[in-house]
Motif scaffolding. Structure first.
Motif, PDB file in Angstrom:
ATOM      1  N   PHE A  92      74.996  31.542  -0.081  1.00  0.00           N
ATOM      2  CA  PHE A  92      73.965  32.547   0.184  1.00  0.00           C
ATOM      3  C   PHE A  92      74.088  33.689  -0.819  1.00  0.00           C
ATOM      4  O   PHE A  92      75.182  33.989  -1.320  1.00  0.00           O
ATOM      5  N   ASP A  93      72.976  34.357  -1.084  1.00  0.00           N
ATOM      6  CA  ASP A  93      73.013  35.523  -1.963  1.00  0.00           C
ATOM      7  C   ASP A  93      73.747  36.683  -1.324  1.00  0.00           C
ATOM      8  O   ASP A  93      74.434  37.451  -2.001  1.00  0.00           O
ATOM      9  N   MET A  94      73.576  36.830   0.006  1.00  0.00           N
ATOM     10  CA  MET A  94      74.225  37.932   0.712  1.00  0.00           C
ATOM     11  C   MET A  94      74.702  37.471   2.082  1.00  0.00           C
ATOM     12  O   MET A  94      74.046  36.634   2.717  1.00  0.00           O
ATOM     13  N   LEU A  95      75.821  38.023   2.501  1.00  0.00           N
ATOM     14  CA  LEU A  95      76.355  37.789   3.840  1.00  0.00           C
ATOM     15  C   LEU A  95      76.782  39.134   4.409  1.00  0.00           C
ATOM     16  O   LEU A  95      77.469  39.899   3.735  1.00  0.00           O
ATOM     17  N   PHE A  96      76.365  39.419   5.631  1.00  0.00           N
ATOM     18  CA  PHE A  96      76.802  40.665   6.265  1.00  0.00           C
ATOM     19  C   PHE A  96      76.992  40.436   7.755  1.00  0.00           C
ATOM     20  O   PHE A  96      76.332  39.577   8.358  1.00  0.00           O
ATOM     21  N   THR A  97      77.919  41.156   8.345  1.00  0.00           N
ATOM     22  CA  THR A  97      78.093  41.126   9.790  1.00  0.00           C
ATOM     23  C   THR A  97      77.025  42.006  10.421  1.00  0.00           C
ATOM     24  O   THR A  97      76.423  42.862   9.755  1.00  0.00           O
ATOM     25  N   ILE A  98      76.794  41.819  11.697  1.00  0.00           N
ATOM     26  CA  ILE A  98      75.775  42.629  12.371  1.00  0.00           C
ATOM     27  C   ILE A  98      76.177  44.101  12.363  1.00  0.00           C
ATOM     28  O   ILE A  98      75.329  44.992  12.343  1.00  0.00           O
ATOM     29  N   GLN A  99      77.497  44.383  12.340  1.00  0.00           N
ATOM     30  CA  GLN A  99      77.948  45.772  12.269  1.00  0.00           C
ATOM     31  C   GLN A  99      77.546  46.421  10.947  1.00  0.00           C
ATOM     32  O   GLN A  99      77.416  47.636  10.859  1.00  0.00           O
ATOM     33  N   GLU A 100      77.354  45.610   9.901  1.00  0.00           N
ATOM     34  CA  GLU A 100      76.979  46.123   8.589  1.00  0.00           C
ATOM     35  C   GLU A 100      75.468  46.208   8.395  1.00  0.00           C
ATOM     36  O   GLU A 100      75.001  46.586   7.318  1.00  0.00           O
ATOM     37  N   LEU A 101      74.702  45.882   9.436  1.00  0.00           N
ATOM     38  CA  LEU A 101      73.243  45.876   9.315  1.00  0.00           C
ATOM     39  C   LEU A 101      72.668  47.183   8.781  1.00  0.00           C
ATOM     40  O   LEU A 101      71.759  47.148   7.933  1.00  0.00           O
ATOM     41  N   ASP A 103      73.567  48.998   6.566  1.00  0.00           N
ATOM     42  CA  ASP A 103      73.743  49.092   5.117  1.00  0.00           C
ATOM     43  C   ASP A 103      73.000  47.986   4.367  1.00  0.00           C
ATOM     44  O   ASP A 103      73.082  47.901   3.146  1.00  0.00           O
ATOM     45  N   PHE A 104      72.271  47.137   5.096  1.00  0.00           N
ATOM     46  CA  PHE A 104      71.590  46.017   4.455  1.00  0.00           C
ATOM     47  C   PHE A 104      70.593  46.456   3.367  1.00  0.00           C
ATOM     48  O   PHE A 104      70.535  45.829   2.291  1.00  0.00           O
ATOM     49  N   ALA A 178      64.473  55.391   7.940  1.00  0.00           N
ATOM     50  CA  ALA A 178      65.119  56.402   8.788  1.00  0.00           C
ATOM     51  C   ALA A 178      64.665  56.277  10.229  1.00  0.00           C
ATOM     52  O   ALA A 178      65.420  56.574  11.161  1.00  0.00           O
ATOM     53  N   GLU A 179      63.428  55.818  10.429  1.00  0.00           N
ATOM     54  CA  GLU A 179      62.945  55.658  11.793  1.00  0.00           C
ATOM     55  C   GLU A 179      63.599  54.476  12.482  1.00  0.00           C
ATOM     56  O   GLU A 179      63.708  54.431  13.698  1.00  0.00           O
ATOM     57  N   VAL A 180      64.029  53.494  11.709  1.00  0.00           N
ATOM     58  CA  VAL A 180      64.675  52.316  12.267  1.00  0.00           C
ATOM     59  C   VAL A 180      66.187  52.472  12.289  1.00  0.00           C
ATOM     60  O   VAL A 180      66.861  52.057  13.232  1.00  0.00           O
ATOM     61  N   ILE A 181      66.746  53.066  11.221  1.00  0.00           N
ATOM     62  CA  ILE A 181      68.195  53.238  11.098  1.00  0.00           C
ATOM     63  C   ILE A 181      68.512  54.732  11.144  1.00  0.00           C
ATOM     64  O   ILE A 181      68.396  55.423  10.132  1.00  0.00           O
ATOM     65  N   PRO A 182      68.902  55.268  12.288  1.00  0.00           N
ATOM     66  CA  PRO A 182      69.212  56.692  12.389  1.00  0.00           C
ATOM     67  C   PRO A 182      70.382  57.074  11.488  1.00  0.00           C
ATOM     68  O   PRO A 182      71.233  56.247  11.159  1.00  0.00           O
ATOM     69  N   PRO A 183      70.439  58.347  11.096  1.00  0.00           N
ATOM     70  CA  PRO A 183      71.524  58.798  10.215  1.00  0.00           C
ATOM     71  C   PRO A 183      72.917  58.614  10.798  1.00  0.00           C
ATOM     72  O   PRO A 183      73.887  58.497  10.068  1.00  0.00           O
ATOM     73  N   ASP A 184      73.018  58.580  12.142  1.00  0.00           N
ATOM     74  CA  ASP A 184      74.336  58.475  12.780  1.00  0.00           C
ATOM     75  C   ASP A 184      74.698  57.030  13.106  1.00  0.00           C
ATOM     76  O   ASP A 184      75.443  56.764  14.036  1.00  0.00           O
ATOM     77  N   SER A 185      74.196  56.069  12.311  1.00  0.00           N
ATOM     78  CA  SER A 185      74.458  54.655  12.597  1.00  0.00           C
ATOM     79  C   SER A 185      75.559  54.076  11.719  1.00  0.00           C
ATOM     80  O   SER A 185      75.679  52.870  11.591  1.00  0.00           O
ATOM     81  N   ALA A 186      76.362  54.927  11.116  1.00  0.00           N
ATOM     82  CA  ALA A 186      77.350  54.449  10.151  1.00  0.00           C
ATOM     83  C   ALA A 186      78.638  53.933  10.779  1.00  0.00           C
ATOM     84  O   ALA A 186      79.466  53.365  10.095  1.00  0.00           O
ATOM     85  N   ASP A 187      78.826  54.138  12.095  1.00  0.00           N
ATOM     86  CA  ASP A 187      80.035  53.661  12.752  1.00  0.00           C
ATOM     87  C   ASP A 187      80.154  52.152  12.556  1.00  0.00           C
ATOM     88  O   ASP A 187      79.284  51.397  12.969  1.00  0.00           O
TER      89      ASP A 187
END
Length: 517
Positions: A92-101, A103-104, A178-187
């Motif tokens: 695959f070109d990219m692989l990410f865990t759901i926790q990394e979403l 940053d997609f 920003a409407e989908v990924i809030p700024p405090d979603s980096a945890d």
């Protein structure tokens, strides 16, 4: 530009895919069900079953062949074992865990992909210069392209110059994301839960309340694909429930690998599962709206009388219990590391029957586990006959890399596994039909969810998730009933479903029906 996303496996993967869709669509991609039309192709994978993993390899092989003829990008996420992850990284070109979403979008940018919200989505005449080679974009180049697109649409990307007029949905890449990924979603553990899901139904929704599992059943790969248990903050869960109720959702399912251990990882800083369910019930009481709330999956060891009593107290908490048994034999349960035995399970079912006498009972069963004898298998058959399950999800055992049982011999012949599966299925159909026959003549409440395969019929589910089909009366458009509650009188029964006649189509805000399934 279009995207196609496939999800495999359980309801948790489906819930994850709804959040992935939100992020991809916020980047400007249009959804398509056709893989052939898509510029971005993704899979939410499941390493828990070999069949699902085989499907992933089949898909990516085909997609990579397509790259010889056209430009496309592939990615994979979901429940992935380390051994599968190593192989996917080369395919695959990219692989990410759901926790990394969250940053997609940055991953796509760093990969050099021009999304529809970058200048690559417009032809050169819009920007007034030749279309650049986006495969060669640096981060800075991608940012400049996005700025150029924003300028061409009259949108400012300078945060110091933003006004209220710049903030509605769809006014730019940064705003849309920003409407989908809030700024405090980096945890890294729980930030992805803040991503707003793109629900695939207008009346039926899934809410993740927990991720991972601490039980380490010997056959299960979940602790190795999703990690240890992490509970989602209850405030977020309750806010999502309330929002769905306010938007007239009729069925809501709380998801986790072991929901009834919710909050135990928070060391007393979070409510436990019965308390969470009580708060959900209070939302129903406050709003006066009719909806049903389910949860899956619980563990027999953690199923308490307190939880059952809370369910009995609130009409919106559905009379349906999914209680995985996996095996009816104590020795097999020990080998499975299930942490409950047959007697403990029997006590839990007795509590369900006493406190929730109208509740339906579902379960999960594995046949052909390592070393399972015919006598041990027959104990599982007896369990189905004793507990009179309304539904059982029966699977043939297959070892998964990483799980403890993968080190043991898979010593039950495949044909024997199939025989055992078919035998249990026959027993299940028999006890289910006996229950359904007893329902003939009763009136039940249904949530209509689709057109039935039988022409001229609709299909719905009772509060207990039993399937009932009924003919559409003359003069009624089928689409007008899908997503609505109706009353149906049962007229006929089959093994795992029933048939009835529509007697009402109403949306009362009142209490639980006198007769329910």
């Amino acid at each position: 530009m279009k995207y196609c996303l496939l999800h495999l496996g359980c309801q948790m993967n489906m819930s994850d895919s709804e959040r992935i869709r939100s992020v991809v669509e916020a980047m400007g991609y249009e959804r398509t069900e056709s893989e052939e039309e898509a510029d971005l192709l993704g899979i939410v994978a499941c390493s828990v079953r070999q069949k699902a993993i085989d499907k992933v390899y089949s898909k990516i092989s085909k997609w990579n062949d397509w790259k010889q003829e056209r430009s496309l990008v592939t990615f994979v996420s979901g429940c992935i074992l380390p051994t599968d992850k190593e192989k996917f990284l080369t395919r695959f070109d990219m692989l990410f865990t759901i926790q990394e979403l969250p940053d997609f979008p940055n991953m796509l940018r760093q990969y050099g992909i021009a999304t529809p919200l970058s200048a690559g989505a417009l032809d050169a005449s819009v920007l007034g210069h030749d279309e650049p080679d986006y495969q060669q974009h640096s981060d800075a180049g991608a940012e400049r392209a996005a700025d150029q697109l924003a300028a061409s649409l009259g949108i400012t990307t300078d945060p110091d110059k933003l006004t209220e007029a710049d903030t509605p949905a769809g006014t730019g890449a940064a705003t849309a994301l920003a409407e989908v990924i809030p700024p405090d979603s980096a945890d890294p553990k729980k930030g992805y839960w803040k991503v707003k899901p793109s629900y695939q139904s207008k009346f039926d929704a899934y809410i993740p309340i927990q991720n991972g599992c601490d039980k380490f059943c010997s056959f299960c790969a979940v602790p190795y694909t999703r990690g240890r248990e992490v509970s989602r903050p209850s405030a977020e869960i309750l806010a999502e429930v309330r929002d769905l109720v306010e938007h007239d959702y009729k069925s809501i399912t709380l998801l986790g690998q072991n929901v009834n251990s919710y909050g135990l990882d928070r060391n007393g800083d979070e409510m436990d599962f019965p308390q969470l369910m009580r708060e959900v019930g209070e939302i129903g009481r406050e709003t006066g709206k009719e909806f049903w709330v389910y949860f899956t999956s619980p563990h027999p060891r953690d199923m308490t009388e307190e939880l059952l009593e809370v369910i009995a107290e609130y009409p919106v908490l559905a009379n349906q219990i999914h209680l995985p048994i996996q095996s009816g034999d104590d020795k097999v349960l020990i080998k499975m590391h299930r942490q409950h035995n047959a007697e403990r399970y029997r006590q839990v079912v007795a509590n369900v029957r006493r406190i929730l006498p109208e509740a339906t009972l579902f379960t999960d069963i594995i046949v052909g586990f390592t070393g399972e004898t015919e006598e041990q298998f027959q104990n599982t058959r007896k369990a189905i006959e004793e507990y009179r399950y309304n539904m059982a999800f029966i699977a043939m055992y297959s070892p998964r890399p990483g799980a403890a049982s993968s080190r043991w011999a898979d010593d039950i012949d495949q044909d024997e596994k199939k025989r055992r599966l078919h035998e249990l299925t026959e027993v299940l159909q028999q006890v289910s039909r006996e229950h359904n026959n007893a329902m003939i003549g009763r009136t039940v409440r249904l949530l209509v969810d689709r057109e039935d395969r039988k022409d001229g019929y609709l299909s719905g589910r009772t509060e207990g998730k039993l399937i009932v089909r009924f003919p559409v009366p003359d003069g009624i458009q089928p689409d007008h009933l899908i997503g609505s509650f109706v009353d149906v009188t049962i007229t006929a029964a089959a093994n795992l479903s029933m048939e009835g006649e529509l007697i009402a189509s109403r949306e009362p805000a009142g209490s639980r029906q006198a007769v329910e399934v």
